[in-house]
Design a protein around this motif. Sequence first.
Motif, PDB file in Angstrom:
ATOM      1  N   ILE A  30       9.332   3.619   2.768  1.00 25.68           N
ATOM      2  CA  ILE A  30       8.615   2.872   3.846  1.00 25.68           C
ATOM      3  C   ILE A  30       6.957   2.454   3.228  1.00 25.68           C
ATOM      4  CG2 ILE A  30       7.360   3.056   6.099  1.00 25.68           C
ATOM      5  CD1 ILE A  30       9.456   4.864   6.923  1.00 25.68           C
ATOM      6  N   GLU A  31       6.737   1.334   3.300  1.00 22.33           N
ATOM      7  CA  GLU A  31       5.313   0.845   2.860  1.00 22.33           C
ATOM      8  C   GLU A  31       4.176   1.183   3.871  1.00 22.33           C
ATOM      9  OE1 GLU A  31       6.550  -2.694  -0.361  1.00 22.33           O
ATOM     10  OE2 GLU A  31       5.856  -3.206   1.673  1.00 22.33           O
ATOM     11  N   VAL A  32       3.041   2.105   3.421  1.00 23.29           N
ATOM     12  CA  VAL A  32       2.118   2.401   4.133  1.00 23.29           C
ATOM     13  C   VAL A  32       0.831   2.029   3.480  1.00 23.29           C
ATOM     14  CG1 VAL A  32       0.860   4.339   5.267  1.00 23.29           C
ATOM     15  CG2 VAL A  32       3.303   4.296   5.032  1.00 23.29           C
TER      16      VAL A  32
ATOM     17  N   SER B  39      -0.614  -6.823  -1.976  1.00 26.98           N
ATOM     18  CA  SER B  39       1.224  -7.443  -1.580  1.00 26.98           C
ATOM     19  C   SER B  39       1.301  -6.757  -0.414  1.00 26.98           C
ATOM     20  CB  SER B  39       1.801  -7.057  -2.825  1.00 26.98           C
ATOM     21  OG  SER B  39       1.735  -5.716  -3.066  1.00 26.98           O
ATOM     22  N   ASP B  40       2.228  -7.406   0.345  1.00 28.26           N
ATOM     23  CA  ASP B  40       3.156  -6.872   1.623  1.00 28.26           C
ATOM     24  C   ASP B  40       2.270  -6.140   2.793  1.00 28.26           C
ATOM     25  OD1 ASP B  40       5.227  -8.160   0.536  1.00 28.26           O
ATOM     26  OD2 ASP B  40       6.172  -6.172  -0.208  1.00 28.26           O
ATOM     27  N   GLY B  41       0.908  -6.683   2.924  1.00 25.40           N
ATOM     28  CA  GLY B  41       0.149  -6.146   3.943  1.00 25.40           C
ATOM     29  C   GLY B  41       0.993  -6.315   5.249  1.00 25.40           C
ATOM     30  N   ALA B  42       1.606  -7.216   5.556  1.00 21.50           N
ATOM     31  CA  ALA B  42       2.288  -7.665   6.949  1.00 21.50           C
ATOM     32  C   ALA B  42       3.209  -6.751   7.307  1.00 21.50           C
ATOM     33  CB  ALA B  42       2.777  -8.935   6.670  1.00 21.50           C
ATOM     34  N   GLN B  43       3.876  -6.178   6.225  1.00 26.14           N
ATOM     35  CA  GLN B  43       4.886  -5.341   6.483  1.00 26.14           C
ATOM     36  C   GLN B  43       4.764  -3.690   6.534  1.00 26.14           C
ATOM     37  OE1 GLN B  43       7.515  -6.993   3.737  1.00 26.14           O
ATOM     38  NE2 GLN B  43       7.456  -5.168   2.461  1.00 26.14           N
ATOM     39  N   SER B  44       3.279  -3.594   6.191  1.00 22.41           N
ATOM     40  CA  SER B  44       2.910  -2.032   5.842  1.00 22.41           C
ATOM     41  C   SER B  44       2.196  -1.574   6.922  1.00 22.41           C
ATOM     42  CB  SER B  44       1.745  -1.909   4.723  1.00 22.41           C
ATOM     43  OG  SER B  44       2.094  -2.796   3.522  1.00 22.41           O
TER      44      SER B  44
ATOM     45  N   LEU C 178       6.084  10.052  -2.970  1.00 22.01           N
ATOM     46  CA  LEU C 178       5.345   9.005  -3.019  1.00 22.01           C
ATOM     47  C   LEU C 178       5.535   7.699  -3.881  1.00 22.01           C
ATOM     48  CD1 LEU C 178       2.283   8.145  -2.582  1.00 22.01           C
ATOM     49  CD2 LEU C 178       1.376   9.192  -4.481  1.00 22.01           C
ATOM     50  N   ARG C 179       5.625   6.549  -3.156  1.00 21.28           N
ATOM     51  CA  ARG C 179       5.987   5.157  -3.506  1.00 21.28           C
ATOM     52  C   ARG C 179       4.777   4.540  -3.996  1.00 21.28           C
ATOM     53  NH1 ARG C 179       8.331  -0.063  -1.957  1.00 21.28           N
ATOM     54  NH2 ARG C 179       6.700  -0.736  -3.209  1.00 21.28           N
ATOM     55  N   GLY C 180       5.001   3.433  -4.869  1.00 21.33           N
ATOM     56  CA  GLY C 180       3.833   2.634  -5.398  1.00 21.33           C
ATOM     57  C   GLY C 180       4.393   1.568  -6.656  1.00 21.33           C
TER      58      GLY C 180
ATOM     59  N   SER D 226      11.065  -1.695   5.729  1.00 17.67           N
ATOM     60  CA  SER D 226       9.692  -2.676   5.165  1.00 17.67           C
ATOM     61  C   SER D 226      10.166  -3.955   4.791  1.00 17.67           C
ATOM     62  CB  SER D 226       8.694  -2.034   4.338  1.00 17.67           C
ATOM     63  OG  SER D 226       8.397  -0.439   4.719  1.00 17.67           O
ATOM     64  N   HIS D 227      10.891  -3.832   3.659  1.00 18.06           N
ATOM     65  CA  HIS D 227      11.351  -5.426   3.076  1.00 18.06           C
ATOM     66  C   HIS D 227      12.254  -6.074   3.879  1.00 18.06           C
ATOM     67  CE1 HIS D 227       9.097  -3.244  -0.386  1.00 18.06           C
ATOM     68  NE2 HIS D 227       8.691  -4.609  -0.376  1.00 18.06           N
ATOM     69  N   ALA D 228      13.121  -5.302   4.840  1.00 20.17           N
ATOM     70  CA  ALA D 228      13.814  -5.831   5.446  1.00 20.17           C
ATOM     71  C   ALA D 228      13.490  -6.443   6.591  1.00 20.17           C
ATOM     72  CB  ALA D 228      14.998  -4.746   6.194  1.00 20.17           C
TER      73      ALA D 228
ATOM     74  N   PRO E  64       2.013   2.874  -0.694  1.00 23.09           N
ATOM     75  CA  PRO E  64       1.721   1.378  -0.846  1.00 23.09           C
ATOM     76  C   PRO E  64       2.778   0.430  -1.399  1.00 23.09           C
ATOM     77  CG  PRO E  64       0.235   2.479  -2.502  1.00 23.09           C
ATOM     78  CD  PRO E  64       1.155   3.491  -1.646  1.00 23.09           C
ATOM     79  N   CYS E  65       2.830  -0.920  -1.246  1.00 25.90           N
ATOM     80  CA  CYS E  65       3.437  -1.762  -2.066  1.00 25.90           C
ATOM     81  C   CYS E  65       3.075  -1.598  -3.282  1.00 25.90           C
ATOM     82  CB  CYS E  65       3.631  -3.014  -1.458  1.00 25.90           C
ATOM     83  SG  CYS E  65       4.665  -4.258  -2.566  1.00 25.90           S
ATOM     84  N   SER E  66       1.987  -1.959  -3.518  1.00 24.78           N
ATOM     85  CA  SER E  66       1.311  -1.938  -4.960  1.00 24.78           C
ATOM     86  C   SER E  66       0.277  -0.870  -5.096  1.00 24.78           C
ATOM     87  CB  SER E  66       0.566  -3.265  -5.265  1.00 24.78           C
ATOM     88  OG  SER E  66       1.742  -4.305  -5.289  1.00 24.78           O
TER      89      SER E  66
ATOM     90  N   PHE F 256       4.272  -2.690 -11.544  1.00 22.06           N
ATOM     91  CA  PHE F 256       5.047  -3.750 -12.086  1.00 22.06           C
ATOM     92  C   PHE F 256       5.612  -4.516 -11.163  1.00 22.06           C
ATOM     93  CE2 PHE F 256       4.661  -0.680 -15.513  1.00 22.06           C
ATOM     94  CZ  PHE F 256       4.243  -1.424 -16.624  1.00 22.06           C
ATOM     95  N   LYS F 257       5.074  -5.635 -10.394  1.00 21.55           N
ATOM     96  CA  LYS F 257       5.669  -6.184  -9.180  1.00 21.55           C
ATOM     97  C   LYS F 257       6.341  -7.600  -9.690  1.00 21.55           C
ATOM     98  CE  LYS F 257       5.099  -4.982  -5.896  1.00 21.55           C
ATOM     99  NZ  LYS F 257       5.783  -3.914  -5.303  1.00 21.55           N
ATOM    100  N   PRO F 258       7.450  -7.746  -8.987  1.00 20.34           N
ATOM    101  CA  PRO F 258       8.301  -8.888  -9.144  1.00 20.34           C
ATOM    102  C   PRO F 258       7.839  -9.918  -8.074  1.00 20.34           C
ATOM    103  CG  PRO F 258       9.507  -7.132  -7.833  1.00 20.34           C
ATOM    104  CD  PRO F 258       8.118  -6.653  -8.145  1.00 20.34           C
TER     105      PRO F 258
HETATM  106 MN    MN Z   1       6.494  -4.600  -1.398  1.00 20.36          MN
END
Ligand code: MN
Length: 337
Positions: free
Chosen positions: A297-299, A308-313, A125-127, A271-273, A101-103, A130-132
Amino acid sequence: MIVKIKKNAERANVEELLHHLESKGFDIHSSFGTTVEIYGVVGDTAAFDIRSLYAYSCVESVIRIQEPFKKVNRKIKSEDTIIDVKGVKIGGNNIVVMAGPCSVESYEQVDIIAKTVKESGATILRGGAFKPRTSPYAFQGMGVEGLQILRSVGDKYGLPIISELMDTEHIDDFVKYVDIIQIGARNMQNFALLKQLGKIKTPILLKRGFANTIEEWLMSAEYIMSGGNDNVILCERGIRTFEPYTRNTLDISTVPVIKKLSHLPIIIDPSHAAGKWDLVESLSLASVAAGADGLIIEVHHTPETAMSDGAQSLKPKKFKDLMVKARAVAIAVDKTI
Ligand code: MN
Ligand code: PEP
């Protein structure tokens, strides 16, 4: 500078040369091919009279490196750097896929996503904890508790973890909990932070700033490496252009350009691109075809309610389909996922 040694040079003379260079405070990187022996010499060589090295009979040629980046430069180290993160190899013939996930939102959320991405073949695994965020009113992340959740879920599924560090204050927490420290696009030129990252050994995933040139990006990697941390992974995540349809514009040309200029691994964040989930598959396949060393990749299992970032997940099923296609593309470029 680069020092090329003559064929059949006297070994004692080569040793003397290396000793001399070390005594001047230079760092030496050796590179042996089947027929060539080359030394990359890094340090403040500006005031050094490179012609003086011809006094050593073993020296065939000495040339200055014109580029401002030295340790990241492929001229210093011709073979690809491969970074080993708990047995997962980043660089070389393996394509690494980092997903999550993004967060980090809760233990249950990370647990569900980690299980599915692992089943589909992700190995890291990404996550974000601390979110900017652009808005100070938006969700800022779970902080250290988020890192702890990621760590325990990562351990449960045998997945090394990556998370974004935003400031020097939390470096110790990151060294303690994460396997790869992500430096986000907004912090690519936070030089105080980069200097501190040079003092640790944890691998760093350095994202390209959305308005930075490739040379500026490589100079930021140079900050980390010149401080003593050689474990740098570059990540292209899209740059800002005049095109508003996508969140950013994926600069796919960074893959062959970085491969030419540097020995460091380069991965792509589609994803962020894209900023839109339905573009993520195409950009991922293009990245693998272009020769990228991996993807991040955000899943999310319920992107509609993501913090955060649901639209690109991607939903887990879409991620699974992407992995099947990515494997086929990888074969075409002699790589494996
Ligand atoms: Mn994100
Ligand atoms: C992220 O990975 O969630 C992120 C914020 O990335 P970037 O720094 O590329 O915007």
